[in-house]
Design an enzyme around this catalytic site. Sequence first.
Site, short mmCIF file in Angstrom:
data_model
loop_
_atom_site.label_atom_id
_atom_site.label_comp_id
_atom_site.label_asym_id
_atom_site.label_seq_id
_atom_site.Cartn_x
_atom_site.Cartn_y
_atom_site.Cartn_z
N GLY A 1 0.84 -1.19 0.00
CA GLY A 1 0.00 0.00 0.00
C GLY A 1 0.88 1.24 0.00
O GLY A 1 2.11 1.14 0.02
N LYS B 1 2.20 -5.18 3.54
CA LYS B 1 1.76 -6.32 4.38
C LYS B 1 2.23 -7.61 3.71
O LYS B 1 1.97 -7.83 2.53
CB LYS B 1 0.24 -6.33 4.52
CG LYS B 1 -0.31 -5.34 5.53
CD LYS B 1 -0.16 -3.88 5.11
CE LYS B 1 -1.04 -3.53 3.95
NZ LYS B 1 -0.87 -2.12 3.51
N TYR C 1 -15.36 -0.95 -13.31
CA TYR C 1 -14.64 0.11 -14.04
C TYR C 1 -14.70 -0.12 -15.54
O TYR C 1 -14.50 -1.23 -16.04
CB TYR C 1 -13.19 0.17 -13.57
CG TYR C 1 -12.93 1.12 -12.40
CD1 TYR C 1 -13.88 1.34 -11.43
CD2 TYR C 1 -11.73 1.81 -12.30
CE1 TYR C 1 -13.65 2.21 -10.37
CE2 TYR C 1 -11.49 2.68 -11.25
CZ TYR C 1 -12.46 2.89 -10.29
OH TYR C 1 -12.22 3.76 -9.24
N ASP D 1 -5.61 -3.26 -4.66
CA ASP D 1 -6.06 -3.55 -3.28
C ASP D 1 -7.57 -3.59 -3.21
O ASP D 1 -8.17 -4.44 -2.56
CB ASP D 1 -5.49 -2.53 -2.30
CG ASP D 1 -5.82 -1.08 -2.67
OD1 ASP D 1 -6.09 -0.79 -3.85
OD2 ASP D 1 -5.80 -0.24 -1.75
N ASP E 1 -12.07 -0.18 3.16
CA ASP E 1 -10.65 -0.39 3.41
C ASP E 1 -10.06 0.94 3.87
O ASP E 1 -9.90 1.87 3.08
CB ASP E 1 -9.95 -0.88 2.13
CG ASP E 1 -8.46 -1.17 2.36
OD1 ASP E 1 -7.85 -1.82 1.50
OD2 ASP E 1 -7.91 -0.72 3.40
N1 ADP Z 1 1.99 -0.84 12.48
C1 ADP Z 1 1.47 0.14 11.70
N2 ADP Z 1 2.24 0.77 10.79
C2 ADP Z 1 1.70 1.75 9.98
N3 ADP Z 1 0.42 2.16 10.04
C3 ADP Z 1 -0.36 1.55 10.95
C4 ADP Z 1 0.10 0.51 11.79
N4 ADP Z 1 -0.93 0.08 12.56
C5 ADP Z 1 -1.98 0.81 12.20
N5 ADP Z 1 -1.64 1.71 11.28
C6 ADP Z 1 -2.56 2.69 10.69
O1 ADP Z 1 -2.87 2.14 9.40
C7 ADP Z 1 -2.80 3.16 8.41
C8 ADP Z 1 -2.23 2.51 7.19
O2 ADP Z 1 -3.13 1.44 6.90
P1 ADP Z 1 -2.78 0.43 5.74
O3 ADP Z 1 -4.01 -0.33 5.47
O4 ADP Z 1 -1.52 -0.30 6.04
O5 ADP Z 1 -2.47 1.47 4.56
P2 ADP Z 1 -2.01 1.18 3.07
O6 ADP Z 1 -2.58 -0.14 2.66
O7 ADP Z 1 -2.59 2.34 2.35
O8 ADP Z 1 -0.50 1.20 3.08
C9 ADP Z 1 -1.90 4.25 8.95
O9 ADP Z 1 -2.42 5.52 8.55
C10 ADP Z 1 -1.97 4.07 10.47
O10 ADP Z 1 -2.91 4.99 11.02
C1 PAZ Z 2 -6.95 4.49 -3.81
C2 PAZ Z 2 -5.62 3.84 -3.56
C3 PAZ Z 2 -4.49 4.85 -3.70
C4 PAZ Z 2 -5.61 3.27 -2.13
O1 PAZ Z 2 -4.36 2.77 -1.83
P1 PAZ Z 2 -3.87 2.61 -0.31
O2 PAZ Z 2 -4.77 3.46 0.54
O3 PAZ Z 2 -4.04 1.17 0.00
O4 PAZ Z 2 -2.45 3.04 -0.27
C5 PAZ Z 2 -5.42 2.65 -4.55
O5 PAZ Z 2 -6.56 1.83 -4.50
C6 PAZ Z 2 -5.20 3.15 -5.96
O6 PAZ Z 2 -4.09 3.52 -6.32
N1 PAZ Z 2 -6.28 3.15 -6.79
C7 PAZ Z 2 -6.19 3.56 -8.17
C8 PAZ Z 2 -7.33 4.47 -8.52
C9 PAZ Z 2 -8.72 3.84 -8.39
O7 PAZ Z 2 -8.86 2.83 -7.65
O8 PAZ Z 2 -9.66 4.35 -9.06
K K Z 3 -4.19 -0.96 1.04
#
Ligand code: ADP
Ligand code: PAZ
Ligand code: K
Length: 244
Positions: free
Chosen positions: A13, A18, A90, A99, A119
């Site tokens: 992400g 993860k 889409y 994701d 999410d």
């Molecule tokens: N161990 C962690 N490391 C980073 N972010 C975390 C953690 N635990 C919870 N969070 C929360 O999760 C958010 C990121 O969620 P996540 O689903 O991993 O994001 P992404 O998929 O966009 O990378 C952060 O903004 C933070 O608030």
């Molecule tokens: C919206 C997002 C940036 C979310 O990513 P994340 O929060 O997991 O980092 C990702 O789903 C993305 O790059 N989407 C592309 C644009 C769309 O879904 O329309």
């Molecule tokens: K994500």
Amino acid sequence: MSVVSRVLIVDAGNTSIKFTAFEGEQVLWVERGDGCPTESGFVPEVIYFASVRSKEQSALLHADIQAEFPQSDWVTLTSQAFACGVSNAYVEPERLGIDRWLGVIAAHHLVKSDVVVVDAGTAIKVDVVNKEGVHLGGYIAAGLAMMEDALLSKTARIRYGTDEVVTGQGLPNSTARAVVEGGREMVLGFLERIYHRYPEFKWVVTGGDAQELLDSLGVSLECQPNLVALGARLVGDEQLRGNK
Ligand SMILES: Nc1ncnc2c1ncn2[C@@H]1O[C@H](COP(=O)(O)OP(=O)(O)O)[C@@H](O)[C@H]1O
Ligand SMILES: CC(C)(COP(=O)(O)O)[C@@H](O)C(=O)NCCC(=O)O
Ligand SMILES: [K+]
């Protein structure tokens, strides 16, 4: 029946990566971080890679992880028009965030009924899928940290220390509480509007901020921290079967 048993899912992400290790259908462990966990002793037969990061960042991550597991096969997952019994809303299916696509597929297979998928990560995504597995579309909104960062970076006087970010009763009476709780109220209002529009739908919630939001959202829902990884397993296995 899965075509492989030892699978490593990499879900990159925009905030964190993860890593989920499967042995058969069982999740052995989940690691969140920036680099590939190496001390686990786990050697995957195949790595399913799902990244919303840039092509350049994703390529660097691919090289780093493949260097840790040179013997492992590699499958990069991308959003498609149709997979695992689910159709993509889409018009340009490949532009749907991977994701979101994987979360939609996993939620459909988990609840097998009309479902709203939330999410809460860097961004907050909401997707709606009907019981036939038709992805109807969804929303993208700024995540909790992103809203806070925007206010801190675009204003002169919104400033506070992390020690001031406390939970309190009643209306916020400090800058820190006003900002943090204001962002949460924005998201909760967004989600409650969707709940009133899809009252009969089941809810499945994932993402790093899911728990923080769920505590305040009076909706019966299923919290699935591993939702995207479950979707990646389904899609990756289907892709491998198709290549056999
Ligand atoms: N161990 C962690 N490391 C980073 N972010 C975390 C953690 N635990 C919870 N969070 C929360 O999760 C958010 C990121 O969620 P996540 O689903 O991993 O994001 P992404 O998929 O966009 O990378 C952060 O903004 C933070 O608030
Ligand atoms: C919206 C997002 C940036 C979310 O990513 P994340 O929060 O997991 O980092 C990702 O789903 C993305 O790059 N989407 C592309 C644009 C769309 O879904 O329309
Ligand atoms: K994500």
